[in-house]
Motif scaffolding. Structure first.
Motif, PDB file in Angstrom:
ATOM      1  N   UNK A 102       0.654  -1.281  -0.012  1.00 39.84           N
ATOM      2  CA  UNK A 102      -0.012  -0.128  -0.286  1.00 39.84           C
ATOM      3  C   UNK A 102       0.892   1.225  -0.050  1.00 39.84           C
ATOM      4  N   UNK A 103       1.944   1.317  -0.713  1.00 40.40           N
ATOM      5  CA  UNK A 103       2.658   2.393  -0.820  1.00 40.40           C
ATOM      6  C   UNK A 103       2.309   3.047  -2.324  1.00 40.40           C
ATOM      7  N   UNK A 104       1.987   4.064  -1.915  1.00 41.92           N
ATOM      8  CA  UNK A 104       1.765   4.968  -3.225  1.00 41.92           C
ATOM      9  C   UNK A 104       1.584   6.600  -3.067  1.00 41.92           C
ATOM     10  N   UNK A 105       2.578   6.829  -4.069  1.00 38.65           N
ATOM     11  CA  UNK A 105       2.855   8.347  -3.772  1.00 38.65           C
ATOM     12  C   UNK A 105       2.086   9.345  -4.131  1.00 38.65           C
ATOM     13  N   UNK A 106       1.256   9.021  -4.854  1.00 41.00           N
ATOM     14  CA  UNK A 106      -0.062  10.132  -5.168  1.00 41.00           C
ATOM     15  C   UNK A 106      -1.193   9.990  -4.848  1.00 41.00           C
ATOM     16  N   UNK A 107      -1.811   8.816  -4.511  1.00 44.93           N
ATOM     17  CA  UNK A 107      -2.983   8.524  -3.772  1.00 44.93           C
ATOM     18  C   UNK A 107      -3.556   7.598  -2.687  1.00 44.93           C
ATOM     19  N   UNK A 108      -3.997   8.139  -1.756  1.00 43.72           N
ATOM     20  CA  UNK A 108      -4.429   7.522  -0.542  1.00 43.72           C
ATOM     21  C   UNK A 108      -5.370   6.470  -0.867  1.00 43.72           C
ATOM     22  N   UNK A 109      -6.276   6.911  -1.764  1.00 44.99           N
ATOM     23  CA  UNK A 109      -7.353   5.703  -2.230  1.00 44.99           C
ATOM     24  C   UNK A 109      -6.702   4.703  -3.105  1.00 44.99           C
ATOM     25  N   UNK A 110      -5.769   4.726  -3.768  1.00 45.28           N
ATOM     26  CA  UNK A 110      -5.389   3.828  -4.610  1.00 45.28           C
ATOM     27  C   UNK A 110      -4.290   2.864  -3.490  1.00 45.28           C
ATOM     28  N   UNK A 124      -5.197   2.415  -0.496  1.00 44.61           N
ATOM     29  CA  UNK A 124      -6.115   1.624   0.151  1.00 44.61           C
ATOM     30  C   UNK A 124      -6.640   0.398  -0.504  1.00 44.61           C
TER      31      UNK A 124
END
Lengths: 310, 338
Positions: free
Chosen positions: A13-21, A23
């Motif tokens: 769950x490491x995504x640098x631009x979206x917390x939604x993605x 999740x």
């Protein structure tokens, strides 16, 4: 190193631009089987190197790999240590000394503290070595030809001028694990200078390289200059600029840069994995053809008269 | 070269030291910490001159500025001492244990004519900066309501006590975590000046709050909800977000992604009617040295440039941090009536 290396951000769950993605990813990869399924897709696409943090869940993945030696015969893992959040949370809770006590195996640290003795410098290098051992435990029996220091630690030490730990890490990984040391960093030019000064030539460095200047400290130009000089073996990461650039454009840029040995990427779906592999291969092929054409032109122009003389 | 000394080489202190150490215009002249081990490592491997007494450090090293990253309860006495000596100060957040201490320091700093900054790093995050720009330009019309949220996995089980679990040292979710959200709202819209109801709830901690839920207001009549929980392990790390509702549109933003909705045909350049999405990658200036987020490097660079007189020095001043402490104290006071 292989040209294409598979990363693990999507699994954790490491995504640098979206917390939604991020999740959505954490739901998708809730079970270890989902991670293995995606790894198998990557392997089927011809990627045999998996670069991953020493996250607790990687221990489970290693177990699955160990149980099927035939299937994973050519499979390699590049461990990246430590999983920084584990330590960051521990420092908040236990303080720096408490964290060392918790994570350094054996009674080494406790006896240091209890004895109240003056620490000698070698002790701290030994503590680091013990921590490397603790992180490496989960990879027992797995081929780990390159072992990386994570960027938060690399860059923290770099800023603090604690170069001896960086060099110490490299020496220890070579000596104890018979592996090449690698460094992840967001500060390529500065790190390279420090490593060279410490006697490490042509080091393996994994760093952000992308068209939009994302996490390339000091700017793209100095990175491109460093690449042209060919002083290190580079793995390009964050090539999509955190997702800000269309994949084809991003991969074209990075494929055409000189002296990039490998490209690291992570993806969740079969389609994305296959597309990325094909796109990199396509640009590599085009570069090869361009080189051959250039060589032939050179041959036509100069080579024949020379050989005639000979 | 700006001569810097630092008090408190804990988690934030080491992060500051690393960024300062890489800054081309900074010379680290001294570090003060109470841990013998930390001091030994810093002396031996970084070559810093280390002290256990900050006053002695200041007297011996004559710094242009001092970074204070110690538990909150020590901010007031230490910063006061530094201001007496007319030294520029960067201190960690939250500023003080109560607004009375904060205003005193803000006034002292003004009288001393020194640069003063508090480490509310979210103000240096590209998305939040853009939110402020849009709100101040009236892009979503008149603001009617907001929601400020922060969630993360700081205290997810009953565990050992540190200063963060001691209310008299400035621990707890309201002081440590919610302060970020409150400070952001205060900056983007206007300072929170009333609290109609608040719940400070302990989940795992014995002596401090692990979550904060509050209904708050701003003088102009804007209402808002603060919802913060540091015991939420569904988040990998702290996630801070703001939602702002206006008569002409709506903004939803976290540190990575900014979403703006414009109702009508009036919208700023670079935007369009309906939903717009921008990423922090498009809104962030590159930094010279990256450690753990551009904002941490940017706030330090901003402070150094304030000291050398290269900017207007109006972000995260003691004065703004005092207003945040005031809002925090309103929420705390209201919760005791429940």
């Amino acid at each position: 190193m292989e040209r294409i290396i598979f990363g693990d951000n999507q699994f954790f769950a490491v995504n640098h631009i979206s917390d939604e993605k991020s999740r959505a990813q954490s739901i998708k990869f809730k079970d270890d089987s989902a991670i293995i399924k995606t790894l198998d897709i990557a392997i089927a696409s011809g990627i045999n190197t998996f670069m991953c943090t020493t996250h607790d869940r990687i221990a489970n993945i290693c177990e699955i790999i160990r149980q099927d030696p035939e299937k994973y015969q050519d499979f390699k893992i590049y461990p990246c240590m430590p999983y920084a959040h584990k330590y960051a949370n521990a420092v908040t809770e236990l303080g720096i000394a408490g964290t060392l006590k918790q994570y350094v195996p054996g009674n080494f640290v406790s006896s240091l503290f209890k004895g109240g003795m003056a620490y000698v410098s070698k002790d701290f290098i030994s503590i680091m070595e013990l921590m490397v051992d603790a992180e490496m435990k989960m990879f027992k029996g797995i081929n780990t030809p390159v072992i990386f220091l994570q960027n938060v630690i690399t860059d923290l030490l770099l800023g603090l001028g604690m170069n001896e730990f960086l060099i110490g890490f490299a020496n220890y990984v070579r000596q104890k694990y018979n592996a090449e040391p690698g460094f992840i960093t967001m500060n390529l030019p500065k790190l390279l200078d420090v490593l060279e000064k410490g006697g490490i030539t042509n080091p393996i460095i994994c760093t952000s390289i992308n068209k939009v200047n994302f996490r390339m400290s000091g700017g793209k130009e100095i990175y491109e200059k460093t690449l042209r000089e060919g002083r290190c073996r580079v793995i390009a990461m964050q090539v999509l600029g955190g997702g800000a650039i269309p994949a084809s454009e991003a991969l074209e840029y990075v494929s055409n840069l000189p002296n990039i040995e490998s490209i690291l990427f992570g993806a969740s779906s079969k389609q994305n994995i296959e597309n990325t592999v094909e796109t990199i291969k396509y640009h590599d092929q085009k570069n090869k053809e361009r080189l051959i054409t250039r060589y032939n032109e050179y041959e036509d122009q100069y080579a024949s008269p020379v050989s005639a003389v000979n | 070269m700006v001569k810097i000394a630092l008090i408190g080489a804990g988690k934030m202190g080491l992060s500051h030291l690393s960024i300062l150490g890489a800054h081309p215009n900074v010379e680290i002249v001294g570090v003060c910490d109470t841990s013998k081990m930390v001091v030994q490592v810093l002396e031996r491997y970084s070559g810093y001159k280390c002290f256990s007494d900050y006053q002695k450090m200041v007297e011996e090293t004559h710094p242009d500025a001092v970074f204070v990253s110690v538990p909150t309860k020590y901010h007031y006495p230490m910063v006061k001492e530094l201001l007496k000596r007319r030294i520029n100060v960067f201190t960690e957040k939250p500023f003080c244990l109560n607004p009375e201490e904060s205003i005193e320091l803000a006034q002292l700093a003004k009288a001393a004519g020194v640069i003063n900054q508090v480490g509310y790093h979210n103000k240096f995050v590209g998305t939040f900066r853009e939110v402020k720009r849009l709100v101040k330009a009236g892009a979503i019309g008149e603001i009617t309501h907001f929601q400020g949220e922060a969630y993360g996995p700081v205290v997810v089980k009953k565990k050992s006590e540190t200063w963060r679990s001691d209310p008299t040292e400035g621990g707890g979710c309201l002081m440590d975590y919610a302060s970020h959200v409150i400070d952001l709202i205060n900056d983007i819209i206007a300072p929170i000046e009333s609290c109609k109801g608040s719940i400070l709830k302990s989940i795992y901690s014995k002596n401090v709050d692990d979550s904060v839920y509050a209904l708050v207001g701003i003088e102009s009549g804007v209402s808002g909800v603060i919802s913060v929980n540091w015991s939420d392990e569904t988040y990998r790390k702290m996630s801070t977000s703001v939602t702002i509702i206006g008569t002409e549109g709506k903004i939803e933003s976290d540190a990575n992604e900014l979403k703006v909705y414009f109702k009508g045909d009036k919208f700023p350049k670079g935007y369009s009617k309906g939903w717009n999405v921008k990423y922090v990658t498009d809104l962030t200036d590159e930094v010279a040295f990256y450690l753990r987020g551009e904002e941490y490097s940017a706030q330090i660079d901003y402070f150094i440039k304030s000291v050398t007189g290269e900017n207007s020095h109006d972000i995260n001043t003691f004065d703004s941090a005092w207003k945040t402490d005031k809002s925090i104290s309103l929420i705390k006071k209201q919760s005791s009536y429940v």
